[in-house]
Design an enzyme around this catalytic site. Sequence first.
Site, mmCIF file in Angstrom:
data_model
loop_
_atom_site.group_PDB
_atom_site.id
_atom_site.type_symbol
_atom_site.label_atom_id
_atom_site.label_comp_id
_atom_site.label_asym_id
_atom_site.label_seq_id
_atom_site.Cartn_x
_atom_site.Cartn_y
_atom_site.Cartn_z
ATOM 1 N N PRO A 233 0.828 -1.217 0.000
ATOM 2 C CA PRO A 233 0.000 0.000 0.000
ATOM 3 C C PRO A 233 0.854 1.255 0.000
ATOM 4 O O PRO A 233 1.843 1.352 0.742
ATOM 5 C CB PRO A 233 -0.809 -0.138 1.290
ATOM 6 C CG PRO A 233 -0.930 -1.605 1.484
ATOM 7 C CD PRO A 233 0.385 -2.179 1.014
ATOM 8 N N CYS A 234 0.449 2.223 -0.828
ATOM 9 C CA CYS A 234 1.338 3.342 -1.148
ATOM 10 C C CYS A 234 0.987 4.646 -0.454
ATOM 11 O O CYS A 234 1.717 5.632 -0.596
ATOM 12 C CB CYS A 234 1.326 3.579 -2.653
ATOM 13 S SG CYS A 234 -0.316 4.008 -3.312
#
Length: 376
Positions: free
Chosen positions: A85-86
């Site tokens: 997840p960014c």
Amino acid sequence: MGLTYDVTPQLANNGFTVAELFAGGGLMAVGLRAAGYDIVWANDFDKSAVKAYLHNLGDHIVPGDITAIDIDSLPDADIIAGGPPCQDYSVAGPGAGEEGERGKLVWRYLEIIERKQPPAFVFENVKGLITKKHRPTFDALLERFKEIGYTASWRLINAWDYGVAQKRERVFIVGVRNDLGFTFEFPEPRSEDYRTQVLRDVIGDLPEPFLHERNPQDGRYSSPYLSRNRVVGWNEPAFTVLTNPRDVSIHPGDSSITMETVRNHTEKHYWSPKSEYTYDQANRVQSMDGPCSTIPAHHNSGQPIHPTQAPRRFTVRECLRIQSVPDSYVLPDDISLSAQYRIVGNGVASRVSYLLGVALAEQLRTALGKDVKEAA
């Protein structure tokens, strides 16, 4: 009208297997599967994403928190792929980096690579990971890949360069286990792909959506004052009438509004496309003759605006096409609209993963003395 959009034509099985981490709804997997890989295992924490993956790619996805899954339970695979997840590294996010709960997952990804020792891995993340603020984490990650026995190469890839009608920049790291004796070389954009695809090519054949296909958030914002595109219902009181023509409320019969009819009294066409927008800027009207701005993972004020049917956001199907996902991919109706947008916006452009997957298979098989079919 038949839905036939597909820029990831299916190739023959290439003999390699993939285990996918942080799989989301499977947009990366769509490209890798089309490139000939057998995807044997996948994982994601988001229940809606898992439902989408199951519907489109198979029951090999395992729901749950990757930090709680026993690494030894993962099957052996030739490739481990995925993008942690960014949000903690995004230029539009709070910037918590590796100290954020999601940011820490890059190290879980590395831990899995270290334990499983696949021949190769593919890592994807946002451009923010290589900005000044987060570059120390990125450099440390590259160094750790080296320490655990991999030769890693990386590139900032703009999807528009690879046959996708979207300006979408993402960082890819491809690592090859040292005993294989080669460094991965990223495929160069082909002349027929390089910045050739525009919105007209991918959504130009789609009709104006029916009401039930429209995003109900069009024109509706959490803040009632100074929010733009505020559609008012016939049976509702109007918002406060403002002096700024750029902050107008929108007429209830918005299906009749066109680019020509929505303008302010100074004759500046508010709904005319600009040449450039900043990320997540409101009212980003797109052009049919250019690529789309980055499709985000939410469906509110940051969504780009349709070029000719403004003011409205792109439908989920339009967003899927802009992400180069074939029409055969379908999101189940029982997934909420906000979750559908999140799944599409968080995904990897399928044609990019397709072309990277083809290149990696070619190079792996060359190292092993075998051949692989080229991409279309």
